[in-house]
Design a protein around this motif. Structure first.
Motif, short mmCIF file in Angstrom:
data_model
loop_
_atom_site.label_atom_id
_atom_site.label_comp_id
_atom_site.label_asym_id
_atom_site.label_seq_id
_atom_site.Cartn_x
_atom_site.Cartn_y
_atom_site.Cartn_z
N SER A 188 86.71 63.44 93.67
CA SER A 188 85.27 63.52 93.53
C SER A 188 84.61 63.22 94.87
N PHE A 189 83.55 63.97 95.18
CA PHE A 189 82.79 63.80 96.41
C PHE A 189 81.31 63.83 96.09
N GLU A 190 80.54 62.99 96.79
CA GLU A 190 79.09 63.07 96.67
C GLU A 190 78.61 64.14 97.64
N PHE A 191 77.74 65.02 97.16
CA PHE A 191 77.24 66.13 97.97
C PHE A 191 75.82 65.83 98.43
N ASN A 192 75.59 65.90 99.74
CA ASN A 192 74.26 65.70 100.29
C ASN A 192 73.85 67.02 100.96
N PRO A 193 73.03 67.84 100.27
CA PRO A 193 72.67 69.14 100.83
C PRO A 193 71.80 69.03 102.08
N ARG A 194 71.00 67.98 102.18
CA ARG A 194 70.13 67.81 103.35
C ARG A 194 70.96 67.58 104.62
N LYS A 195 71.99 66.73 104.49
CA LYS A 195 72.86 66.45 105.63
C LYS A 195 74.03 67.43 105.72
N LYS A 196 74.17 68.27 104.68
CA LYS A 196 75.30 69.20 104.60
C LYS A 196 76.62 68.44 104.72
N SER A 197 76.74 67.39 103.88
CA SER A 197 77.93 66.54 103.98
C SER A 197 78.50 66.23 102.60
N LEU A 198 79.78 65.89 102.60
CA LEU A 198 80.49 65.40 101.43
C LEU A 198 81.00 64.01 101.74
N THR A 199 80.86 63.09 100.78
CA THR A 199 81.39 61.73 100.92
C THR A 199 82.40 61.51 99.80
N PHE A 200 83.62 61.17 100.17
CA PHE A 200 84.68 60.94 99.19
C PHE A 200 84.31 59.76 98.29
N ILE A 201 84.49 59.94 96.97
CA ILE A 201 84.25 58.86 96.00
C ILE A 201 85.58 58.29 95.53
N ASN A 202 86.43 59.13 94.90
CA ASN A 202 87.73 58.65 94.45
C ASN A 202 88.61 59.83 94.04
N SER A 203 89.84 59.52 93.68
CA SER A 203 90.74 60.55 93.14
C SER A 203 91.58 59.92 92.04
N GLN A 204 92.11 60.78 91.17
CA GLN A 204 92.99 60.37 90.09
C GLN A 204 94.17 61.33 90.03
N LYS A 205 95.28 60.84 89.50
CA LYS A 205 96.44 61.72 89.30
C LYS A 205 96.06 62.85 88.36
N SER A 206 96.63 64.02 88.62
CA SER A 206 96.25 65.20 87.83
C SER A 206 97.01 65.31 86.51
N GLY A 207 98.06 64.55 86.34
CA GLY A 207 98.86 64.66 85.13
C GLY A 207 99.88 65.76 85.20
N GLY A 208 100.09 66.32 86.40
CA GLY A 208 101.07 67.38 86.57
C GLY A 208 101.14 67.82 88.02
N GLU A 209 102.05 68.73 88.27
CA GLU A 209 102.26 69.24 89.62
C GLU A 209 101.36 70.44 89.90
N ASN A 210 100.79 70.49 91.08
CA ASN A 210 99.97 71.59 91.57
C ASN A 210 98.74 71.87 90.71
N PRO A 211 97.80 70.92 90.65
CA PRO A 211 96.54 71.21 89.95
C PRO A 211 95.87 72.39 90.64
N VAL A 212 95.29 73.27 89.83
CA VAL A 212 94.81 74.53 90.37
C VAL A 212 93.32 74.77 90.11
N TYR A 213 92.72 74.07 89.14
CA TYR A 213 91.35 74.38 88.75
C TYR A 213 90.73 73.18 88.05
#
Length: 150
Positions: free
Chosen positions: A24-49
């Motif tokens: 997950s990333f916070e999106f700031n359209p004014r600054k045109k930036s992404l800030t990382f929030i966190n990640s979680q395991k996908s529950g499998g190999e090669n998450p695609v979508y």
């Protein structure tokens, strides 16, 4: 992307067993930036979508190699919580040398957000399977439909 446009969700493929993740990333359209929030395991190999529900409270991820789908609660601050459900599909191809299990290609909500569709290359031919979204105290999924494409 979250329905309010504040957060971007992405998947990270990994050839390492259980190494895939959703982030997950916070999106700031004014600054045109992404800030990382966190990640979680996908529950499998090669998450695609990944797809976010219109209520902004749920995220669905599909894992290509594992042939599985995971369901995640989302916090109001965009944080992805650990998955609460993981559906594993084991059907392979009629040619086991080609494919020994299902491979999910995407996870897409129906227009009314009551089902999640995920196309796979299945046992006999292409399949489009739906998981029905059940509203209880919190949302959960259950297998409901299987469409075999000609």
């Amino acid at each position: 992307m979250s329905p309010d446009g504040k957060y971007i969700y992405a998947c990270t493929e990994s050839k390492t067993k259980n190494g895939g993740s959703v982030s997950s990333f916070e999106f700031n359209p004014r600054k045109k930036s992404l800030t990382f929030i966190n990640s979680q395991k996908s529950g499998g190999e090669n998450p695609v979508y990944v797809s976010a529900h219109s209520n902004g409270k749920w995220l669905i991820a599909g894992n290509y190699t594992e042939g599985s789908t995971s369901v995640y609660p989302l916090s109001e601050n965009g944080k992805i919580e650990p998955y609460t459900q993981n559906f594993q599909f084991s059907e392979g191809s009629i040619d086991p040398d080609r494919q020994d299990r299902a491979h999910i290609h995407s996870t897409v909500f129906s227009p009314d957000f009551t089902h999640v569709f995920y196309p796979t290359w299945g046992r006999i031919r292409s399949e489009l399977t739906a998981l029905m979204l059940i509203k209880t105290n919190h949302y959960s999924l259950q297998k409901s439909l299987l469409y075999r494409l000609p």
